[in-house]
Design an enzyme around this catalytic site. Structure first.
Site, PDB file in Angstrom:
ATOM      1  N   TYR A 144       0.827  -1.217   0.000  1.00 46.02           N
ATOM      2  CA  TYR A 144       0.000   0.000   0.000  1.00 46.02           C
ATOM      3  C   TYR A 144       0.861   1.268   0.000  1.00 46.02           C
ATOM      4  CZ  TYR A 144      -4.163  -2.807   0.241  1.00 46.02           C
ATOM      5  OH  TYR A 144      -5.159  -3.703  -0.082  1.00 46.02           O
ATOM      6  N   VAL A 194      -9.709   3.401  -4.202  1.00 45.16           N
ATOM      7  CA  VAL A 194      -9.112   3.957  -2.982  1.00 45.16           C
ATOM      8  C   VAL A 194      -8.227   5.160  -3.311  1.00 45.16           C
ATOM      9  CG1 VAL A 194      -9.279   1.769  -1.739  1.00 45.16           C
ATOM     10  CG2 VAL A 194      -7.201   2.266  -3.035  1.00 45.16           C
ATOM     11  N   HIS A 245     -14.567   1.396  -0.478  1.00 48.14           N
ATOM     12  CA  HIS A 245     -13.494   0.455  -0.108  1.00 48.14           C
ATOM     13  C   HIS A 245     -12.315   1.129   0.588  1.00 48.14           C
ATOM     14  CE1 HIS A 245     -15.127  -2.476  -3.407  1.00 48.14           C
ATOM     15  NE2 HIS A 245     -15.877  -2.424  -2.334  1.00 48.14           N
ATOM     16  N   SER A 290     -16.006  -4.087 -13.209  1.00 50.48           N
ATOM     17  CA  SER A 290     -16.410  -5.392 -13.740  1.00 50.48           C
ATOM     18  C   SER A 290     -17.661  -5.901 -13.038  1.00 50.48           C
ATOM     19  CB  SER A 290     -15.268  -6.394 -13.572  1.00 50.48           C
ATOM     20  OG  SER A 290     -14.973  -6.553 -12.200  1.00 50.48           O
TER      21      SER A 290
HETATM   22  N1  APR Z   1     -12.176   3.132 -19.064  1.00 55.31           N
HETATM   23  C1  APR Z   1     -13.263   2.521 -18.506  1.00 55.31           C
HETATM   24  N2  APR Z   1     -13.249   1.252 -18.083  1.00 55.31           N
HETATM   25  C2  APR Z   1     -12.111   0.552 -18.218  1.00 55.31           C
HETATM   26  C3  APR Z   1     -10.945   1.100 -18.790  1.00 55.31           C
HETATM   27  C4  APR Z   1     -11.011   2.467 -19.219  1.00 55.31           C
HETATM   28  N3  APR Z   1      -9.971   3.088 -19.772  1.00 55.31           N
HETATM   29  N4  APR Z   1      -9.979   0.155 -18.766  1.00 55.31           N
HETATM   30  C5  APR Z   1     -10.515  -0.944 -18.218  1.00 55.31           C
HETATM   31  N5  APR Z   1     -11.805  -0.714 -17.878  1.00 55.31           N
HETATM   32  C6  APR Z   1     -12.789  -1.617 -17.245  1.00 55.31           C
HETATM   33  C7  APR Z   1     -12.568  -3.107 -17.471  1.00 55.31           C
HETATM   34  O1  APR Z   1     -13.118  -3.513 -18.716  1.00 55.31           O
HETATM   35  C8  APR Z   1     -13.331  -3.697 -16.267  1.00 55.31           C
HETATM   36  O2  APR Z   1     -14.707  -3.886 -16.567  1.00 55.31           O
HETATM   37  O3  APR Z   1     -12.691  -1.436 -15.844  1.00 55.31           O
HETATM   38  C9  APR Z   1     -13.189  -2.603 -15.195  1.00 55.31           C
HETATM   39  C10 APR Z   1     -12.230  -2.933 -14.086  1.00 55.31           C
HETATM   40  O4  APR Z   1     -12.700  -4.038 -13.365  1.00 55.31           O
HETATM   41  P1  APR Z   1     -11.944  -4.562 -12.070  1.00 55.31           P
HETATM   42  O5  APR Z   1     -10.486  -4.650 -12.364  1.00 55.31           O
HETATM   43  O6  APR Z   1     -12.632  -5.793 -11.621  1.00 55.31           O
HETATM   44  O7  APR Z   1     -12.136  -3.370 -11.005  1.00 55.31           O
HETATM   45  P2  APR Z   1     -13.367  -3.056 -10.038  1.00 55.31           P
HETATM   46  O8  APR Z   1     -14.659  -3.491 -10.635  1.00 55.31           O
HETATM   47  O9  APR Z   1     -13.216  -1.641  -9.617  1.00 55.31           O
HETATM   48  O10 APR Z   1     -13.034  -3.984  -8.798  1.00 55.31           O
HETATM   49  C11 APR Z   1     -13.875  -3.926  -7.682  1.00 55.31           C
HETATM   50  O11 APR Z   1     -12.489  -5.420  -6.435  1.00 55.31           O
HETATM   51  O12 APR Z   1     -10.328  -6.062  -5.944  1.00 55.31           O
HETATM   52  C12 APR Z   1     -11.433  -5.415  -5.474  1.00 55.31           C
HETATM   53  O13 APR Z   1     -11.600  -3.763  -3.824  1.00 55.31           O
HETATM   54  C13 APR Z   1     -11.153  -3.973  -5.136  1.00 55.31           C
HETATM   55  O14 APR Z   1     -12.483  -1.991  -5.518  1.00 55.31           O
HETATM   56  C14 APR Z   1     -12.011  -3.190  -6.103  1.00 55.31           C
HETATM   57  C15 APR Z   1     -13.128  -4.173  -6.413  1.00 55.31           C
END
Ligand code: APR
Length: 229
Positions: A53, A88, A104, A172
Protein backbone atom coordinates in the site's frame (compact mmCIF):
# COMPACT_ATOMS: atom_id res chain seq x y z
CA UNK A 1 -32.60 19.49 -8.89
CA UNK A 2 -32.53 15.88 -10.04
CA UNK A 3 -30.21 13.35 -8.43
CA UNK A 4 -27.39 11.50 -10.15
CA UNK A 5 -25.40 8.63 -8.68
CA UNK A 6 -22.14 7.70 -10.34
CA UNK A 7 -20.64 4.30 -9.44
CA UNK A 8 -17.00 4.06 -10.43
CA UNK A 9 -14.44 1.27 -10.41
CA UNK A 10 -10.80 0.81 -11.29
CA UNK A 11 -11.47 1.44 -15.01
CA UNK A 12 -12.03 5.17 -14.52
CA UNK A 13 -8.49 5.54 -13.17
CA UNK A 14 -6.87 3.24 -15.75
CA UNK A 15 -6.04 6.09 -18.14
CA UNK A 16 -4.37 7.93 -15.27
CA UNK A 17 -1.95 5.00 -15.08
CA UNK A 18 -3.38 2.99 -12.18
CA UNK A 19 -3.83 -0.72 -12.96
CA UNK A 20 -7.27 -2.31 -12.78
CA UNK A 21 -7.63 -5.51 -10.74
CA UNK A 22 -9.06 -8.08 -13.12
CA UNK A 23 -7.36 -7.15 -16.40
CA UNK A 24 -3.98 -8.57 -15.35
CA UNK A 25 -4.19 -12.35 -14.77
CA UNK A 26 -5.05 -12.12 -11.10
CA UNK A 27 -2.01 -9.98 -10.36
CA UNK A 28 -2.30 -6.44 -9.07
CA UNK A 29 0.92 -4.51 -9.68
CA UNK A 30 2.80 -7.86 -9.41
CA UNK A 31 1.17 -8.92 -6.14
CA UNK A 32 -1.47 -11.63 -5.83
CA UNK A 33 -4.51 -9.76 -4.59
CA UNK A 34 -5.22 -12.45 -1.98
CA UNK A 35 -1.73 -11.90 -0.49
CA UNK A 36 -2.36 -8.25 0.26
CA UNK A 37 -6.07 -7.48 0.47
CA UNK A 38 -7.26 -9.21 3.62
CA UNK A 39 -6.71 -8.83 7.35
CA UNK A 40 -5.14 -12.28 7.83
CA UNK A 41 -2.35 -11.38 5.40
CA UNK A 42 -1.75 -8.14 7.29
CA UNK A 43 -1.69 -10.00 10.60
CA UNK A 44 0.80 -12.52 9.19
CA UNK A 45 3.08 -10.11 7.35
CA UNK A 46 2.38 -6.50 8.19
CA UNK A 47 5.51 -5.30 6.43
CA UNK A 48 4.60 -6.88 3.09
CA UNK A 49 1.06 -5.49 3.15
CA UNK A 50 2.21 -2.02 4.23
CA UNK A 51 4.92 -2.08 1.56
CA UNK A 52 2.30 -2.84 -1.09
CA UNK A 53 0.00 0.00 0.00
CA UNK A 54 2.95 2.36 0.51
CA UNK A 55 3.88 1.70 -3.13
CA UNK A 56 0.29 2.37 -4.24
CA UNK A 57 0.30 5.67 -2.28
CA UNK A 58 3.63 6.77 -3.77
CA UNK A 59 2.31 5.95 -7.24
CA UNK A 60 -0.88 7.92 -6.53
CA UNK A 61 1.20 10.99 -5.80
CA UNK A 62 2.65 10.84 -9.32
CA UNK A 63 -0.61 10.47 -11.30
CA UNK A 64 -3.36 12.95 -12.14
CA UNK A 65 -7.10 12.78 -12.83
CA UNK A 66 -8.03 12.06 -16.45
CA UNK A 67 -10.83 13.33 -18.67
CA UNK A 68 -13.23 10.73 -17.22
CA UNK A 69 -12.91 12.13 -13.68
CA UNK A 70 -12.98 15.71 -14.93
CA UNK A 71 -16.05 15.42 -17.15
CA UNK A 72 -18.15 14.22 -14.21
CA UNK A 73 -17.70 17.55 -12.41
CA UNK A 74 -19.66 19.31 -15.22
CA UNK A 75 -22.84 17.61 -14.00
CA UNK A 76 -22.73 19.39 -10.64
CA UNK A 77 -23.96 22.63 -12.18
CA UNK A 78 -27.41 21.15 -12.91
CA UNK A 79 -27.71 18.06 -10.72
CA UNK A 80 -27.15 16.80 -7.18
CA UNK A 81 -24.31 14.40 -7.87
CA UNK A 82 -23.09 11.64 -5.55
CA UNK A 83 -19.99 9.74 -6.62
CA UNK A 84 -19.84 6.25 -5.14
CA UNK A 85 -16.41 4.87 -5.84
CA UNK A 86 -14.82 1.48 -5.23
CA UNK A 87 -11.46 3.12 -5.81
CA UNK A 88 -9.11 3.96 -2.98
CA UNK A 89 -7.38 6.71 -4.96
CA UNK A 90 -8.23 10.41 -4.55
CA UNK A 91 -8.60 11.26 -8.25
CA UNK A 92 -12.29 12.20 -8.00
CA UNK A 93 -11.41 14.66 -5.22
CA UNK A 94 -8.53 16.10 -7.21
CA UNK A 95 -10.74 16.47 -10.31
CA UNK A 96 -13.09 18.63 -8.20
CA UNK A 97 -16.06 16.35 -7.42
CA UNK A 98 -17.68 17.44 -4.15
CA UNK A 99 -19.75 14.59 -2.80
CA UNK A 100 -17.78 11.33 -2.80
CA UNK A 101 -18.48 8.07 -0.97
CA UNK A 102 -15.48 5.72 -0.82
CA UNK A 103 -16.87 2.21 -0.42
CA UNK A 104 -13.49 0.45 -0.11
CA UNK A 105 -11.51 2.98 1.92
CA UNK A 106 -8.91 5.60 1.06
CA UNK A 107 -5.18 5.26 0.41
CA UNK A 108 -4.47 8.68 1.93
CA UNK A 109 -5.67 7.51 5.36
CA UNK A 110 -4.45 5.04 7.96
CA UNK A 111 -6.37 3.71 10.93
CA UNK A 112 -6.04 1.76 14.14
CA UNK A 113 -5.99 -1.98 13.52
CA UNK A 114 -8.49 -2.47 16.36
CA UNK A 115 -10.79 0.46 15.67
CA UNK A 116 -11.40 1.52 12.09
CA UNK A 117 -13.10 4.71 13.35
CA UNK A 118 -9.73 5.93 14.62
CA UNK A 119 -8.55 7.44 11.36
CA UNK A 120 -5.37 9.36 10.53
CA UNK A 121 -4.88 11.53 7.44
CA UNK A 122 -1.46 10.55 6.09
CA UNK A 123 -1.59 12.07 2.61
CA UNK A 124 0.97 10.37 0.37
CA UNK A 125 3.29 9.34 3.23
CA UNK A 126 4.31 5.75 3.95
CA UNK A 127 2.90 3.90 6.94
CA UNK A 128 6.00 3.09 9.03
CA UNK A 129 6.43 0.58 11.87
CA UNK A 130 6.91 3.59 14.17
CA UNK A 131 3.42 4.98 13.36
CA UNK A 132 1.12 3.93 16.18
CA UNK A 133 -2.45 4.49 17.35
CA UNK A 134 -3.60 5.79 20.75
CA UNK A 135 -2.89 2.34 22.26
CA UNK A 136 0.63 2.25 20.90
CA UNK A 137 -0.24 -0.37 18.25
CA UNK A 138 0.99 -0.12 14.65
CA UNK A 139 -1.38 1.44 12.13
CA UNK A 140 -2.96 -0.28 9.14
CA UNK A 141 -4.08 1.11 5.77
CA UNK A 142 -7.64 2.50 5.81
CA UNK A 143 -8.81 -0.03 3.24
CA UNK A 144 -11.82 -2.33 3.24
CA UNK A 145 -10.25 -5.73 2.71
CA UNK A 146 -12.02 -8.85 1.50
CA UNK A 147 -14.18 -10.24 4.29
CA UNK A 148 -14.51 -6.89 6.08
CA UNK A 149 -17.66 -4.84 6.63
CA UNK A 150 -18.48 -2.10 4.10
CA UNK A 151 -20.04 0.59 6.31
CA UNK A 152 -20.28 3.19 3.52
CA UNK A 153 -22.72 0.95 1.65
CA UNK A 154 -25.55 2.46 3.74
CA UNK A 155 -25.23 6.06 2.45
CA UNK A 156 -24.53 4.63 -1.02
CA UNK A 157 -27.83 2.70 -0.97
CA UNK A 158 -29.69 5.83 0.17
CA UNK A 159 -28.22 7.80 -2.72
CA UNK A 160 -29.22 5.06 -5.21
CA UNK A 161 -32.80 4.98 -3.88
CA UNK A 162 -33.13 8.70 -4.66
CA UNK A 163 -31.34 8.63 -8.02
CA UNK A 164 -33.04 9.78 -11.20
CA UNK A 165 -29.96 8.84 -13.23
CA UNK A 166 -27.21 6.30 -12.49
CA UNK A 167 -23.91 6.20 -14.35
CA UNK A 168 -21.67 3.15 -13.92
CA UNK A 169 -18.08 3.52 -15.11
CA UNK A 170 -15.16 1.10 -15.31
CA UNK A 171 -16.19 -1.67 -12.97
CA UNK A 172 -16.41 -5.39 -13.74
CA UNK A 173 -19.31 -5.59 -11.24
CA UNK A 174 -17.78 -8.68 -9.67
CA UNK A 175 -17.52 -7.46 -6.09
CA UNK A 176 -20.52 -7.14 -3.77
CA UNK A 177 -22.14 -5.22 -2.20
CA UNK A 178 -21.08 -2.52 -4.73
CA UNK A 179 -22.18 -4.66 -7.69
CA UNK A 180 -25.74 -4.83 -6.33
CA UNK A 181 -26.23 -1.08 -5.88
CA UNK A 182 -28.14 -0.53 -9.12
CA UNK A 183 -30.88 -2.83 -7.80
CA UNK A 184 -31.79 -0.11 -5.28
CA UNK A 185 -32.64 2.42 -8.00
CA UNK A 186 -36.22 3.36 -8.82
CA UNK A 187 -37.83 1.61 -11.82
CA UNK A 188 -37.68 4.75 -13.94
CA UNK A 189 -34.07 5.59 -13.08
CA UNK A 190 -32.17 6.16 -16.33
CA UNK A 191 -28.96 4.07 -16.41
CA UNK A 192 -25.70 4.52 -18.29
CA UNK A 193 -22.81 2.06 -18.39
CA UNK A 194 -19.39 3.08 -19.69
CA UNK A 195 -16.73 0.40 -20.16
CA UNK A 196 -14.68 -0.85 -23.13
CA UNK A 197 -15.83 -4.40 -22.22
CA UNK A 198 -19.31 -5.47 -21.21
CA UNK A 199 -19.22 -6.08 -17.44
CA UNK A 200 -20.85 -8.92 -15.56
CA UNK A 201 -24.41 -7.65 -15.88
CA UNK A 202 -27.50 -7.77 -18.06
CA UNK A 203 -27.51 -4.55 -20.05
CA UNK A 204 -31.20 -4.63 -21.01
CA UNK A 205 -32.63 -1.15 -20.41
CA UNK A 206 -29.16 0.34 -19.86
CA UNK A 207 -27.52 2.81 -22.24
CA UNK A 208 -24.19 0.96 -22.77
CA UNK A 209 -21.43 3.20 -24.10
CA UNK A 210 -18.65 0.80 -25.06
CA UNK A 211 -15.74 3.21 -24.72
CA UNK A 212 -12.87 4.06 -22.43
CA UNK A 213 -13.78 6.50 -19.67
CA UNK A 214 -11.99 9.43 -21.32
CA UNK A 215 -14.32 9.20 -24.33
CA UNK A 216 -17.47 7.59 -22.90
CA UNK A 217 -17.95 9.85 -19.89
CA UNK A 218 -17.91 12.96 -22.07
CA UNK A 219 -20.52 11.40 -24.34
CA UNK A 220 -22.79 10.46 -21.41
CA UNK A 221 -22.37 13.84 -19.71
CA UNK A 222 -23.32 15.68 -22.89
CA UNK A 223 -26.38 13.51 -23.42
CA UNK A 224 -27.48 14.06 -19.82
CA UNK A 225 -26.93 17.82 -19.90
CA UNK A 226 -28.99 18.01 -23.09
CA UNK A 227 -31.96 16.10 -21.65
CA UNK A 228 -32.02 17.90 -18.30
CA UNK A 229 -35.26 19.71 -19.04
N1 APR B 1 -12.18 3.13 -19.06
C1 APR B 1 -13.26 2.52 -18.51
N2 APR B 1 -13.25 1.25 -18.08
C2 APR B 1 -12.11 0.55 -18.22
C3 APR B 1 -10.95 1.10 -18.79
C4 APR B 1 -11.01 2.47 -19.22
N3 APR B 1 -9.97 3.09 -19.77
N4 APR B 1 -9.98 0.16 -18.77
C5 APR B 1 -10.52 -0.94 -18.22
N5 APR B 1 -11.80 -0.71 -17.88
C6 APR B 1 -12.79 -1.62 -17.25
C7 APR B 1 -12.57 -3.11 -17.47
O1 APR B 1 -13.12 -3.51 -18.72
C8 APR B 1 -13.33 -3.70 -16.27
O2 APR B 1 -14.71 -3.89 -16.57
O3 APR B 1 -12.69 -1.44 -15.84
C9 APR B 1 -13.19 -2.60 -15.19
C10 APR B 1 -12.23 -2.93 -14.09
O4 APR B 1 -12.70 -4.04 -13.36
P1 APR B 1 -11.94 -4.56 -12.07
O5 APR B 1 -10.49 -4.65 -12.36
O6 APR B 1 -12.63 -5.79 -11.62
O7 APR B 1 -12.14 -3.37 -11.01
P2 APR B 1 -13.37 -3.06 -10.04
O8 APR B 1 -14.66 -3.49 -10.64
O9 APR B 1 -13.22 -1.64 -9.62
O10 APR B 1 -13.03 -3.98 -8.80
C11 APR B 1 -13.88 -3.93 -7.68
O11 APR B 1 -12.49 -5.42 -6.44
O12 APR B 1 -10.33 -6.06 -5.94
C12 APR B 1 -11.43 -5.41 -5.47
O13 APR B 1 -11.60 -3.76 -3.82
C13 APR B 1 -11.15 -3.97 -5.14
O14 APR B 1 -12.48 -1.99 -5.52
C14 APR B 1 -12.01 -3.19 -6.10
C15 APR B 1 -13.13 -4.17 -6.41
Amino acid sequence: MKNIVVLTGAGISAESGISTFRDSNGLWENYRIEDVANYDSFDKDEQLVNRFYNERRRQLKTVVPNEGHKQLTRLEKDFNVTIVTQNVDDLHERAGSKNIIHLHGELTKACSRYNKQEIYDIGYKDILPSDVDTHGKTLRPFIVWFGEAVPMIEPAIKACEKADIMIIIGTSLNVYPAAGLMNYCKKDCRKYLIDPKQPNTNIAGIRFIQEKASVGVKQAVEEILNIKD
